[in-house]
Design a protein around this motif. Structure first.
Motif, PDB file in Angstrom:
ATOM      1  N   ALA A   1       3.135   6.105  -2.399  1.00 34.74           N
ATOM      2  CA  ALA A   1       4.321   6.875  -2.787  1.00 34.74           C
ATOM      3  C   ALA A   1       4.250   7.291  -4.252  1.00 34.74           C
ATOM      4  O   ALA A   1       4.603   8.426  -4.599  1.00 34.74           O
ATOM      5  N   ILE A   2       3.803   6.387  -5.118  1.00 35.96           N
ATOM      6  CA  ILE A   2       3.670   6.724  -6.537  1.00 35.96           C
ATOM      7  C   ILE A   2       2.693   7.880  -6.714  1.00 35.96           C
ATOM      8  O   ILE A   2       2.930   8.807  -7.502  1.00 35.96           O
ATOM      9  N   PHE A   3       1.590   7.852  -5.950  1.00 36.55           N
ATOM     10  CA  PHE A   3       0.596   8.923  -6.023  1.00 36.55           C
ATOM     11  C   PHE A   3       1.202  10.250  -5.568  1.00 36.55           C
ATOM     12  O   PHE A   3       1.058  11.283  -6.234  1.00 36.55           O
ATOM     13  N   ARG A   4       1.902  10.225  -4.421  1.00 38.64           N
ATOM     14  CA  ARG A   4       2.480  11.466  -3.885  1.00 38.64           C
ATOM     15  C   ARG A   4       3.581  12.015  -4.791  1.00 38.64           C
ATOM     16  O   ARG A   4       3.667  13.226  -5.015  1.00 38.64           O
ATOM     17  N   LEU A   5       4.427  11.139  -5.330  1.00 39.67           N
ATOM     18  CA  LEU A   5       5.492  11.599  -6.218  1.00 39.67           C
ATOM     19  C   LEU A   5       4.920  12.153  -7.523  1.00 39.67           C
ATOM     20  O   LEU A   5       5.483  13.087  -8.109  1.00 39.67           O
ATOM     21  N   SER A   6       3.811  11.586  -7.954  1.00 37.84           N
ATOM     22  CA  SER A   6       3.148  12.103  -9.160  1.00 37.84           C
ATOM     23  C   SER A   6       2.626  13.507  -8.918  1.00 37.84           C
ATOM     24  O   SER A   6       2.700  14.374  -9.808  1.00 37.84           O
ATOM     25  N   ILE A   7       2.109  13.756  -7.727  1.00 35.06           N
ATOM     26  CA  ILE A   7       1.644  15.107  -7.384  1.00 35.06           C
ATOM     27  C   ILE A   7       2.805  16.085  -7.456  1.00 35.06           C
ATOM     28  O   ILE A   7       2.691  17.191  -8.004  1.00 35.06           O
ATOM     29  N   GLY A   8       3.957  15.672  -6.900  1.00 42.59           N
ATOM     30  CA  GLY A   8       5.129  16.543  -6.935  1.00 42.59           C
ATOM     31  C   GLY A   8       5.587  16.846  -8.345  1.00 42.59           C
ATOM     32  O   GLY A   8       5.967  17.979  -8.670  1.00 42.59           O
ATOM     33  N   ALA A   9       5.544  15.815  -9.223  1.00 43.72           N
ATOM     34  CA  ALA A   9       5.968  16.017 -10.598  1.00 43.72           C
ATOM     35  C   ALA A   9       5.022  16.947 -11.352  1.00 43.72           C
ATOM     36  O   ALA A   9       5.435  17.683 -12.256  1.00 43.72           O
ATOM     37  N   LEU A  10       3.731  16.924 -10.985  1.00 46.23           N
ATOM     38  CA  LEU A  10       2.723  17.753 -11.654  1.00 46.23           C
ATOM     39  C   LEU A  10       2.567  19.130 -11.011  1.00 46.23           C
ATOM     40  O   LEU A  10       1.788  19.955 -11.503  1.00 46.23           O
TER      41      LEU A  10
ATOM     42  N   ILE B   1      16.615  11.182 -10.768  1.00 47.77           N
ATOM     43  CA  ILE B   1      15.203  10.978 -10.469  1.00 47.77           C
ATOM     44  C   ILE B   1      14.642  12.173  -9.707  1.00 47.77           C
ATOM     45  O   ILE B   1      13.547  12.658  -9.993  1.00 47.77           O
ATOM     46  N   PHE B   2      15.429  12.694  -8.742  1.00 42.43           N
ATOM     47  CA  PHE B   2      14.954  13.857  -7.988  1.00 42.43           C
ATOM     48  C   PHE B   2      14.792  15.066  -8.896  1.00 42.43           C
ATOM     49  O   PHE B   2      13.854  15.848  -8.761  1.00 42.43           O
ATOM     50  N   ARG B   3      15.707  15.211  -9.846  1.00 42.89           N
ATOM     51  CA  ARG B   3      15.607  16.334 -10.778  1.00 42.89           C
ATOM     52  C   ARG B   3      14.343  16.240 -11.633  1.00 42.89           C
ATOM     53  O   ARG B   3      13.751  17.253 -12.008  1.00 42.89           O
ATOM     54  N   LEU B   4      13.928  15.015 -11.944  1.00 45.53           N
ATOM     55  CA  LEU B   4      12.751  14.831 -12.786  1.00 45.53           C
ATOM     56  C   LEU B   4      11.457  15.198 -12.058  1.00 45.53           C
ATOM     57  O   LEU B   4      10.515  15.707 -12.672  1.00 45.53           O
ATOM     58  N   ILE B   5      11.399  14.935 -10.749  1.00 46.11           N
ATOM     59  CA  ILE B   5      10.140  15.133 -10.025  1.00 46.11           C
ATOM     60  C   ILE B   5      10.079  16.448  -9.261  1.00 46.11           C
ATOM     61  O   ILE B   5       9.022  16.827  -8.767  1.00 46.11           O
ATOM     62  N   THR B   6      11.208  17.161  -9.150  1.00 48.14           N
ATOM     63  CA  THR B   6      11.180  18.406  -8.385  1.00 48.14           C
ATOM     64  C   THR B   6      10.495  19.512  -9.176  1.00 48.14           C
ATOM     65  O   THR B   6      10.658  19.609 -10.403  1.00 48.14           O
ATOM     66  N   PRO B   7       9.705  20.348  -8.526  1.00 43.69           N
ATOM     67  CA  PRO B   7       8.952  21.397  -9.237  1.00 43.69           C
ATOM     68  C   PRO B   7       9.721  22.704  -9.392  1.00 43.69           C
ATOM     69  O   PRO B   7       9.141  23.703  -9.772  1.00 43.69           O
TER      70      PRO B   7
ATOM     71  N   PHE C   1      11.154   6.530  -0.101  1.00 42.00           N
ATOM     72  CA  PHE C   1      10.939   6.148   1.300  1.00 42.00           C
ATOM     73  C   PHE C   1      10.162   7.219   2.051  1.00 42.00           C
ATOM     74  O   PHE C   1       9.297   6.902   2.867  1.00 42.00           O
ATOM     75  N   LEU C   2      10.464   8.489   1.794  1.00 44.41           N
ATOM     76  CA  LEU C   2       9.703   9.552   2.445  1.00 44.41           C
ATOM     77  C   LEU C   2       8.228   9.468   2.073  1.00 44.41           C
ATOM     78  O   LEU C   2       7.354   9.552   2.936  1.00 44.41           O
ATOM     79  N   ALA C   3       7.952   9.275   0.778  1.00 46.15           N
ATOM     80  CA  ALA C   3       6.571   9.251   0.303  1.00 46.15           C
ATOM     81  C   ALA C   3       5.810   8.006   0.744  1.00 46.15           C
ATOM     82  O   ALA C   3       4.578   7.982   0.703  1.00 46.15           O
ATOM     83  N   MET C   4       6.511   6.962   1.191  1.00 49.89           N
ATOM     84  CA  MET C   4       5.850   5.727   1.614  1.00 49.89           C
ATOM     85  C   MET C   4       5.318   5.802   3.034  1.00 49.89           C
ATOM     86  O   MET C   4       4.609   4.888   3.477  1.00 49.89           O
TER      87      MET C   4
ATOM     88  N   PHE D   1       0.839  -1.196   0.000  1.00 45.36           N
ATOM     89  CA  PHE D   1       0.000   0.000   0.000  1.00 45.36           C
ATOM     90  C   PHE D   1       0.884   1.260   0.000  1.00 45.36           C
ATOM     91  O   PHE D   1       0.563   2.259  -0.654  1.00 45.36           O
ATOM     92  N   GLY D   2       1.984   1.202   0.761  1.00 44.18           N
ATOM     93  CA  GLY D   2       2.891   2.338   0.824  1.00 44.18           C
ATOM     94  C   GLY D   2       3.512   2.657  -0.525  1.00 44.18           C
ATOM     95  O   GLY D   2       3.706   3.830  -0.869  1.00 44.18           O
TER      96      GLY D   2
END
Length: 519
Positions: free
Chosen positions: A270-279, A355-361, A444-447, A265-266
């Protein structure tokens, strides 16, 4: 049946006990603390901590020093361990935890992970007695490598004797040495001869403890009621400023089971939260905040006076936001707090993963860390184009402390806005100093089931408190450090980023840019 299981769980990895054994010695609270500096004390490691079982500490070694698969195997063995004898339980635990484990990995766990959990479980009653004497001896049947560093560095123990493990090259074999498990009474006689310790402390219902402390001139026992009181962090024998590892909780059997059940579930969360960050660059801040809140994230975003944050010195177009550093995600939450996408925000970093560069706003600009003049030029150029966020600590700090600020920022602009950041998690830490797969820090943070993030944007620094107003760069840096500490209820420390990495990783923390940042 339930009471039977509870009894076995509480006594897992404790020495054999006698249910009919009555306390023969006074309680530890009856001990007179005065005039003890010339005396010697002996106790078992399990007497020092409140935890009734060493299982969580073996789990920490298995997970942080080994892998999640080793930790899962250890958890699977738990029902079998409940029906084994105490000696066999410990040997099985040692084999699963240490077989094939690198010495270097164990040293990192011993130095950077275990002390936090030992301190949180330290028995305050026993520690008062422990701190009152001049010489201390600790014996334990658990592997010495699990306790030696903590006892000597945090509790100033003179002698530590524990079970020794077999080593082959740079790896543990998983077996104990030819000497076998350490036997407290025999070891004490061999060490001290006729000059036995003045004071002994043990648990009242553990036969091995009573046998040990019977050799001492004075003996005291720890009862169940003495296990209830916790030691506040303000009374730790040594401040816990730095620690490492992924787990933010003590991995008892039940807590570890909950973690493994949560992982599927985590991962989805995490995928949901990271997607929010990317968007985030494409969504209104209010929508992003709503989505994060729906995901179980609690945010406290507070701006003291947004209208006051404007250019006034004429040295550049941008405002410099100076923050304490809790996680790589700090700049993203500052954007949400400011709720103003018309003023682009840039963050300076010392190398982060792709990866961090890709998702950071926000825009990221690398600094060299070694060339102050070159770094200053980059920062001035960014400020001439827009707003900038900096973290003068140079690294993250998990505990309620703010590291010493680098003063570089103070000489570059007088338009400075302090920002107080705080982050609380319940299951996983989202940044490590020496852990594997640092690229997964954000995952790990997002999980985490629960995340609490607070961002308090304070009033802009008055002109008279800046370099332009007559202050030195060091005065400005120290003043902002104190302001942020006061706002958060943290403490200031003179320790720097380099100190963190020397303590946790045994290095200065400088890594090649392609390896990811040190946070």
């Amino acid at each position: 049946m339930a009471s039977f299981l509870k009894s076995n769980i509480l006594n897992l990895f404790a020495p054999s006990s006698s249910p009919n054994q009555l306390p023969m010695y006074p309680g530890v609270t009856k001990y007179n603390l005065n005039g003890r500096k010339s005396q010697t004390l002996v106790c078992d490691m399990h007497t020092l901590i409140r935890s009734q079982s060493f299982f969580p500490f073996f789990m920490l070694v298995a997970y942080e020093g080994g892998s999640i698969f080793r930790a899962f195997l250890l958890l699977l063995s738990y029902p079998i361990l409940l029906v084994l004898s105490n000696e066999l339980k410990l040997k099985v635990m040692i084999f699963i935890t240490f077989c094939g484990l690198r010495l270097n990995d164990m040293q990192k766990v011993e130095r950077a992970v275990l002390p936090k959990f030992y301190l949180e479980n330290l028995n305050p009653h026993v520690y008062e007695v422990f701190a009152s004497v001049g010489s201390r001896l600790v014996l334990t049947s658990v592997p010495r490598v699990m306790v030696d560093s903590f006892l000597k560095e945090y509790l100033n123990v003179d002698t530590v004797k524990g079970t020794e493990l077999q080593i082959l090259g740079q790896f543990f074999t998983g077996f104990v040495s030819s000497l076998g498990l350490l036997e407290n009474r025999t070891t004490l006689k061999e060490l001290c001869g006729e000059n036995l310790p003045d004071i002994g402390i043990g648990s009242f219902n553990l036969e091995d403890d009573l046998d040990l402390i019977s050799l001492c001139k004075e003996a005291y026992v720890v009862g169940k009621e003495d296990l209830e009181k916790t030691m506040p962090s303000s009374k730790y024998p040594k401040p816990l400023i730095f620690h490492d590892g992924r787990l933010a909780f003590l991995p008892t059997p039940l807590a570890t089971l909950n973690m493994f059940l949560w992982l599927p579930f985590g991962l989805l969360l995490a995928i949901f939260r990271l997607s929010i960050g990317a968007l985030m660059p494409f969504l209104p801040c209010k929508v992003v905040i709503m989505l994060y809140t729906l995901s179980g994230m609690e945010m406290d975003l507070n701006v003291s006076n947004l209208s006051s944050i404007s250019r006034s010195s004429g040295k550049g177009k941008g405002v410099l936001y100076v923050c304490n550093h809790r996680n790589n995600a700090d700049p993203a939450f500052l954007i949400l707090a400011l709720n103003n996408k018309n003023r682009p925000l840039t963050s300076v970093v010392y190398g982060v993963s792709k990866i961090f560069r890709l998702i950071t706003p926000l825009r990221l600009v690398n600094l060299s860390r070694n060339d102050r003049t070159k770094d200053a030029e980059k920062i001035r150029k960014i400020l001439s184009q827009g707003d900038l966020v900096m973290f003068p600590e140079g690294t993250t700090c998990r505990e309620p402390y703010i590291l010493r600020f680098s003063s570089l920022f103070a000489e570059l602009t007088d338009d400075i806005v302090p920002v107080a950041m705080n982050l609380e998690v319940g299951m996983f830490y989202g940044a490590t100093a020496s852990g594997f797969f640092k690229v997964l820090d954000g995952l790990f943070l997002a999980m985490n089931p629960r995340i609490y993030y607070s961002v308090h944007v304070l009033e802009k620094l008055p002109f008279q408190s800046t370099v332009g107003g007559g202050k030195s760069i060091h005065e400005v840096a120290n003043d902002i450090q104190k302001k942020l500490a006061h706002e958060l209820g943290f403490e200031c420390t003179t320790l720097r980023r380099k100190d963190k990495y020397m303590i946790l990783a045994g290095s200065d923390g400088v890594v090649p840019s392609h390896s990811g940042n040190r946070s």
